[in-house]
Design an enzyme around this catalytic site. Structure first.
Site, short mmCIF file in Angstrom:
data_model
loop_
_atom_site.label_atom_id
_atom_site.label_comp_id
_atom_site.label_asym_id
_atom_site.label_seq_id
_atom_site.Cartn_x
_atom_site.Cartn_y
_atom_site.Cartn_z
N GLN A 1 0.83 -1.22 0.00
CA GLN A 1 0.00 0.00 0.00
C GLN A 1 0.86 1.27 0.00
O GLN A 1 0.59 2.21 -0.74
CB GLN A 1 -0.93 0.00 1.23
CG GLN A 1 -1.97 1.10 1.19
CD GLN A 1 -2.68 1.33 2.52
OE1 GLN A 1 -2.39 0.69 3.53
NE2 GLN A 1 -3.62 2.26 2.51
N ASP B 1 10.27 -6.73 -3.96
CA ASP B 1 9.22 -7.31 -3.12
C ASP B 1 9.38 -8.82 -3.23
O ASP B 1 10.03 -9.32 -4.16
CB ASP B 1 7.82 -6.88 -3.60
CG ASP B 1 6.75 -7.00 -2.52
OD1 ASP B 1 6.26 -5.97 -2.03
OD2 ASP B 1 6.40 -8.15 -2.16
N ARG C 1 7.00 -10.70 -3.94
CA ARG C 1 6.08 -11.11 -5.01
C ARG C 1 6.66 -10.75 -6.38
O ARG C 1 7.52 -9.88 -6.47
CB ARG C 1 4.76 -10.36 -4.86
CG ARG C 1 4.02 -10.68 -3.61
CD ARG C 1 2.68 -10.00 -3.62
NE ARG C 1 2.67 -8.73 -2.91
CZ ARG C 1 1.81 -7.75 -3.17
NH1 ARG C 1 0.98 -7.83 -4.17
NH2 ARG C 1 1.82 -6.64 -2.44
N TYR D 1 2.04 -7.77 16.29
CA TYR D 1 2.53 -6.77 15.33
C TYR D 1 3.10 -5.56 16.07
O TYR D 1 4.19 -5.08 15.77
CB TYR D 1 1.36 -6.37 14.43
CG TYR D 1 1.59 -5.18 13.53
CD1 TYR D 1 2.48 -5.25 12.46
CD2 TYR D 1 0.88 -3.98 13.73
CE1 TYR D 1 2.65 -4.15 11.61
CE2 TYR D 1 1.05 -2.90 12.89
CZ TYR D 1 1.93 -2.98 11.82
OH TYR D 1 2.11 -1.90 10.99
P1 NAD Z 1 1.61 -3.95 2.78
O1 NAD Z 1 1.20 -5.20 3.46
O2 NAD Z 1 0.64 -3.29 1.86
O3 NAD Z 1 2.97 -4.17 1.99
C1 NAD Z 1 4.03 -4.91 2.53
C2 NAD Z 1 4.75 -5.57 1.38
O4 NAD Z 1 5.80 -6.38 1.93
C3 NAD Z 1 3.87 -6.48 0.53
O5 NAD Z 1 3.89 -6.06 -0.81
C4 NAD Z 1 4.49 -7.87 0.71
O6 NAD Z 1 4.46 -8.65 -0.48
C5 NAD Z 1 5.92 -7.51 1.10
N1 NAD Z 1 6.59 -8.58 1.84
C6 NAD Z 1 6.07 -9.42 2.77
N2 NAD Z 1 7.02 -10.29 3.18
C7 NAD Z 1 8.16 -9.96 2.53
C8 NAD Z 1 9.47 -10.48 2.53
N3 NAD Z 1 9.82 -11.53 3.29
N4 NAD Z 1 10.39 -9.90 1.74
C9 NAD Z 1 10.07 -8.85 0.94
N5 NAD Z 1 8.83 -8.33 0.87
C10 NAD Z 1 7.89 -8.89 1.67
O7 NAD Z 1 2.08 -2.94 3.93
P2 NAD Z 1 2.16 -1.34 3.87
O8 NAD Z 1 0.86 -0.84 4.34
O9 NAD Z 1 2.70 -0.90 2.58
O10 NAD Z 1 3.20 -1.11 5.05
C11 NAD Z 1 4.56 -0.83 4.85
C12 NAD Z 1 5.17 -0.52 6.20
O11 NAD Z 1 4.47 0.57 6.82
C13 NAD Z 1 5.11 -1.68 7.20
O12 NAD Z 1 6.26 -1.66 8.00
C14 NAD Z 1 3.90 -1.33 8.05
O13 NAD Z 1 4.01 -1.89 9.33
C15 NAD Z 1 4.00 0.17 8.09
N6 NAD Z 1 2.72 0.82 8.39
C16 NAD Z 1 1.70 0.82 7.50
C17 NAD Z 1 0.50 1.45 7.82
C18 NAD Z 1 -0.67 1.50 6.88
O14 NAD Z 1 -1.75 1.96 7.27
N7 NAD Z 1 -0.50 1.06 5.63
C19 NAD Z 1 0.36 2.08 9.07
C20 NAD Z 1 1.41 2.01 9.98
C21 NAD Z 1 2.60 1.41 9.61
C1 AKB Z 2 -2.58 -1.97 10.60
O1 AKB Z 2 -3.78 -1.73 10.77
O2 AKB Z 2 -2.02 -3.02 10.93
C2 AKB Z 2 -1.72 -0.88 10.01
C3 AKB Z 2 -1.10 -0.06 11.08
C4 AKB Z 2 -1.88 0.99 11.73
O3 AKB Z 2 0.02 -0.28 11.44
N1 AKB Z 2 -2.51 -0.10 9.12
#
Ligand code: NAD
Ligand code: AKB
Length: 317
Positions: A17, A39, A41, A145
């Site tokens: 995302q 990634d 994938r 998490y």
């Molecule tokens: P996401 O799940 O959309 O994307 C994570 C990506 O990591 C996926 O495309 C997945 O294929 C890849 N992945 C999983 N395992 C892997 C591996 N072993 N090697 C390489 N790639 C791998 O997550 P996101 O929302 O893009 O989040 C990115 C970061 O931001 C994370 O650390 C998440 O904790 C943090 N975060 C996100 C949000 C949110 O609302 N999106 C909020 C707080 C923190």
């Molecule tokens: C989740 O809901 O796990 C994430 C985050 C807030 O870290 N969007």
């Protein structure tokens, strides 16, 4: 070696995302030829403009090292992770990817002296943080998490203090974006609801209508990321994760705002296990340090966020 001032950037977890949006912003800022997307994938986003894509599991440290050396990487945005809802279903995988994956990046950062951006989350907070979480509120998460995110913040502080690694992080709130669906978190309802509304379908929201969480439109999060990475290191007192000032609204307030644009939209509130995770997090975050140390300010409010989401998705569907 190339020009040390030229950023050569690797993004891990780039198809997620945040990654999809960050890739675009980094490519525009530093040149498409300087961004390597990776990634676990295979590349499936034909509409995304990427010059170099590598299939890379962050647990494979030999391949990670090879990609870094061959591409003369001097900055990593480490986004590969398992989010809260999926993490609770598979805690061992969540720990391995979120903690061991980060450890691999940090060990290589120590060796090759590249800069790191590693996101944290509002999930570092637990029930004792209160409704408005401050930068220094207690970090006692009740999700696995969240525990991996607190561990990641501590590792970041340690590698910075002990090994001089320039690592920076943000405790992102729930992020609302339209380009790809979110990847298995608790705040996903605040994205999924828009897809259903724009498609004129009913939505079964998995948290109750009073659930209030810290949220933000993706553009504000991407801008925060770029601004933090541009800030002079000597101005920064935190390596693990900066709170940002966040929006704060309930699921019902979000529904009501969407109905202003699509009055016929119907949402049912049917909480599941994810309600517990949401209930353990604060309602809002205060971003004093990000504002004071690197001048961060929010731009989108709930109204402008909804307008942007609905207009963007209407063009797509
Ligand atoms: P996401 O799940 O959309 O994307 C994570 C990506 O990591 C996926 O495309 C997945 O294929 C890849 N992945 C999983 N395992 C892997 C591996 N072993 N090697 C390489 N790639 C791998 O997550 P996101 O929302 O893009 O989040 C990115 C970061 O931001 C994370 O650390 C998440 O904790 C943090 N975060 C996100 C949000 C949110 O609302 N999106 C909020 C707080 C923190
Ligand atoms: C989740 O809901 O796990 C994430 C985050 C807030 O870290 N969007």
């Amino acid at each position: 070696m190339g020009d040390p001032l030229q950023r050569r950037i690797l993004v891990t977890g780039a198809l997620g995302q945040i990654g999809i949006e960050l890739l675009e912003a980094l490519s525009e800022k530093f040149g498409y030829e300087n961004i390597i997307a990776s990634d676990i994938r295979s590349f499936d986003h034909l509409e995304i403009n990427v010059q170099k894509y590598v299939e890379l599991d962050v647990l494979d440290i030999e391949k990670l090292e090879r990609v870094i050396v061959e591409n003369e990487i001097n900055e990593i945005y480490h986004l590969a992770a398992i989010l809260s809802a999926n993490g609770e279903k598979n805690p061992q995988l969540c720990w391995k990817i979120n903690v061991n994956g980060l450890l691999n990046v940090l060990e290589l950062a120590k060796k090759y002296k590249f800069r790191v951006f590693s996101p944290s989350s509002i999930a570092v907070f637990g029930p004792d943080a209160g409704k408005l979480a401050l930068q220094k509120s207690p970090l006692n998460p009740s999700t696995l998490y969240g525990i991996t995110k607190v561990t990641g913040e501590l590792m970041a502080e340690y590698y910075h203090t002990i090994h001089g690694v320039d690592i920076r992080g943000i405790r992102y709130p729930g992020l609302i974006s339209w380009k790809v669906l979110p990847g298995g978190g608790t705040t996903d309802y605040a994205v999924n609801i828009f897809h259903k509304a724009v498609n004129h379908e009913e939505y079964d929201c998995f948290v109750n209508e009073d659930t209030r969480l810290p949220m933000m439109y993706i553009d504000d999060a991407i801008r925060a990321t770029l601004e933090l990475m541009d800030a002079p290191r000597e101005k920064l007192s935190i390596s693990g994760g900066y709170n940002l000032p966040s929006l704060s609204f309930t699921a019902k307030e979000l529904y009501d705002e969407i109905k202003k644009f699509i009055p016929s939209f119907k949402c049912n509130f049917i909480p599941d296990r994810r309600q517990e995770f949401a209930d353990s997090w604060p309602d809002e975050t205060e971003g004093k340090y990000s504002t004071e140390e690197w001048g961060y300010e929010l731009e989108y409010d709930l109204g402008s966020l909804c307008e942007k989401m609905i207009n963007s998705l209407m063009k797509r569907y």
